[in-house]
Write a protein that holds these residues in place. Structure first.
Motif, PDB file in Angstrom:
ATOM      1  N   ALA A   1     -56.665 -56.864  52.252  1.00  0.00           N
ATOM      2  CA  ALA A   1     -55.610 -56.926  51.244  1.00  0.00           C
ATOM      3  C   ALA A   1     -56.139 -57.549  49.965  1.00  0.00           C
ATOM      4  CB  ALA A   1     -54.412 -57.725  51.762  1.00  0.00           C
ATOM      5  N   LEU A   2     -55.572 -57.134  48.839  1.00  0.00           N
ATOM      6  CA  LEU A   2     -55.955 -57.692  47.552  1.00  0.00           C
ATOM      7  C   LEU A   2     -55.590 -59.167  47.454  1.00  0.00           C
ATOM      8  CD1 LEU A   2     -54.852 -54.902  45.044  1.00  0.00           C
ATOM      9  CD2 LEU A   2     -57.203 -55.596  45.538  1.00  0.00           C
TER      10      LEU A   2
ATOM     11  N   THR B   1     -58.365 -58.636  42.073  1.00  0.00           N
ATOM     12  CA  THR B   1     -59.740 -58.317  41.695  1.00  0.00           C
ATOM     13  C   THR B   1     -60.667 -58.202  42.901  1.00  0.00           C
ATOM     14  OG1 THR B   1     -60.248 -60.675  41.421  1.00  0.00           O
ATOM     15  CG2 THR B   1     -59.511 -59.450  39.458  1.00  0.00           C
ATOM     16  N   HIS B   2     -60.278 -58.811  44.016  1.00  0.00           N
ATOM     17  CA  HIS B   2     -61.116 -58.826  45.206  1.00  0.00           C
ATOM     18  C   HIS B   2     -60.291 -58.455  46.436  1.00  0.00           C
ATOM     19  CE1 HIS B   2     -63.554 -61.208  42.440  1.00  0.00           C
ATOM     20  NE2 HIS B   2     -64.580 -60.987  43.226  1.00  0.00           N
ATOM     21  N   LEU B   3     -60.992 -57.932  47.429  1.00  0.00           N
ATOM     22  CA  LEU B   3     -60.368 -57.611  48.700  1.00  0.00           C
ATOM     23  C   LEU B   3     -60.753 -58.675  49.717  1.00  0.00           C
ATOM     24  CD1 LEU B   3     -58.597 -55.166  49.369  1.00  0.00           C
ATOM     25  CD2 LEU B   3     -60.557 -54.128  50.490  1.00  0.00           C
ATOM     26  N   LEU B   4     -59.742 -59.190  50.440  1.00  0.00           N
ATOM     27  CA  LEU B   4     -59.939 -60.211  51.465  1.00  0.00           C
ATOM     28  C   LEU B   4     -59.513 -59.648  52.815  1.00  0.00           C
ATOM     29  CD1 LEU B   4     -58.262 -63.195  49.559  1.00  0.00           C
ATOM     30  CD2 LEU B   4     -60.631 -62.400  49.377  1.00  0.00           C
TER      31      LEU B   4
ATOM     32  N   ARG C   1     -65.114 -61.233  50.849  1.00  0.00           N
ATOM     33  CA  ARG C   1     -64.492 -61.279  49.517  1.00  0.00           C
ATOM     34  C   ARG C   1     -65.290 -60.344  48.623  1.00  0.00           C
ATOM     35  NH1 ARG C   1     -61.371 -64.213  45.918  1.00  0.00           N
ATOM     36  NH2 ARG C   1     -62.222 -64.356  43.806  1.00  0.00           N
ATOM     37  N   HIS C   2     -64.804 -59.152  48.465  1.00  0.00           N
ATOM     38  CA  HIS C   2     -65.571 -58.142  47.731  1.00  0.00           C
ATOM     39  C   HIS C   2     -64.757 -57.581  46.580  1.00  0.00           C
ATOM     40  CE1 HIS C   2     -69.144 -57.752  50.314  1.00  0.00           C
ATOM     41  NE2 HIS C   2     -68.322 -58.152  51.261  1.00  0.00           N
ATOM     42  N   GLU C   3     -65.424 -57.356  45.466  1.00  0.00           N
ATOM     43  CA  GLU C   3     -64.773 -56.804  44.297  1.00  0.00           C
ATOM     44  C   GLU C   3     -64.289 -55.383  44.583  1.00  0.00           C
ATOM     45  OE1 GLU C   3     -67.370 -57.031  40.966  1.00  0.00           O
ATOM     46  OE2 GLU C   3     -67.348 -59.220  40.883  1.00  0.00           O
ATOM     47  N   VAL C   4     -63.215 -55.019  43.930  1.00  0.00           N
ATOM     48  CA  VAL C   4     -62.633 -53.697  44.175  1.00  0.00           C
ATOM     49  C   VAL C   4     -63.505 -52.575  43.611  1.00  0.00           C
ATOM     50  CG1 VAL C   4     -60.287 -54.571  44.284  1.00  0.00           C
ATOM     51  CG2 VAL C   4     -61.232 -53.875  42.080  1.00  0.00           C
TER      52      VAL C   4
END
Length: 305
Positions: free
Chosen positions: A60-61, A66-69, A88-91
């Motif tokens: 989920a954002l 800005t990031h996916l968790l 924790r990765h950028e979209v």
């Protein structure tokens, strides 16, 4: 036994199981209005059971989008779970199916992860999943709010066993319920935050009316409210002296670091965040104190902090 059932009976049994799962998920949504994670846990439990998946997680954002968790998972080994906690990765990182499905708003199915260019090119995440976790088949379904992707649900099987259209349809239904849980929880938290801020404002105005000759109780109330509502470990309030040469500490909240209100002061041209804010009249936001010139120069206060 399943072998003795005709196709109609099996279809009916699957529909009843899906309906029971939906009722359980909706019950969790009603019970946990301010927290989507328990709902995710129920969704993953049912998705794994009904789709014969051994591992699953929800991506989920974050609040900044800005990031996916990864807020929830099921069936991951300890090593895999540790990686999910730190995920924790950028979209923009669309080589990850969790991100790609969300950004492109489409289902992604991989029948055999070991038979992909990404795995053959030794991409670390894919290699870990196949060689360490023994994961082979994957289905990723986006979480859609209107025309926006806000996350994804991922299911894995530990053998080459492709997910079917029926599996995907079921997961898409669960994804819709996950979106309801996310939006309900965010609305609930927004309302709670607004109420807390309104209450804090009322308290401050009350203290102002009761302390017309003494600003100290007002400063304490303002600072304690700001620190609590911003989830900060500590806070300080400073005023510029009459000569406009120094900022003087007037109030502290949370961890006090040994500073004394009314005694400690700093030159206005020192370059600290609080002195720069007072000198320039602008917000100063230091994201990482170690990554500042004043820290690298060895300033005692900044180094201590």
């Amino acid at each position: 036994m399943a072998e003795d059932q005709n196709p109609g009976e099996r279809t009916k049994g699957g529909a009843e199981a899906a309906l029971a799962a939906t009722r359980e998920i909706l019950s969790a949504i009603r019970t946990h209005r301010g927290d989507e994670k328990p709902v995710f846990d129920v969704i993953l439990e049912n998705a794994c059971r009904l789709c014969n998946a051994q591992t699953a997680f929800v991506a989920a954002l974050d609040d900044a989008e800005t990031h996916l968790l990864i807020p929830a998972w099921r069936g991951a080994s300890d090593a895999f779970a540790e990686g999910l906690k730190e995920f924790r990765h950028e979209v923009t990182e669309t080589h990850l199916t969790a991100v790609q499905a969300m950004v492109e708003r489409r289902v992604i199915r991989i029948d055999d992860i070991a038979d992909t260019d990404t795995y053959r090119q030794a991409e670390p995440v894919r290699v870990f999943m196949v060689d360490v976790e023994n994961i082979r088949s994957l289905a990723t379904v986006p979480l859609l709010s209107g025309d926006r992707g806000i996350g994804s649900i991922l299911l894995y099987r530990r053998e080459v066993d492709p997910f079917t259209d029926d599996d995907i349809a079921l997961i898409e239904g669960f994804a819709e319920q996950a979106v309801v849980a996310i939006e309900n929880a965010r609305q609930f938290r927004e309302i709670q935050t607004r109420l807390e801020r309104e209450t804090a404002t009322k308290n401050i105005l009350r203290v102002i009316s009761q302390s017309r000759a003494d600003e100290a109780p007002v400063f304490d109330t303002i600072l304690s409210s700001a620190t609590r509502l911003c989830d900060a470990d500590s806070g300080s309030l400073m005023l510029v002296n009459d000569a406009r040469t120094h900022t003087v500490l007037k109030a502290v909240a949370g961890k006090q670091w040994g500073f004394e209100p009314g005694s400690d002061q700093w030159p206005l041209d020192l370059g600290h965040a609080q002195t720069e804010a007072a000198r320039t009249g602008k917000v100063v936001h230091a994201i990482a104190l170690k990554d500042t010139d004043i820290y690298r120069s060895g300033d005692p206060t900044r180094v201590m902090l």
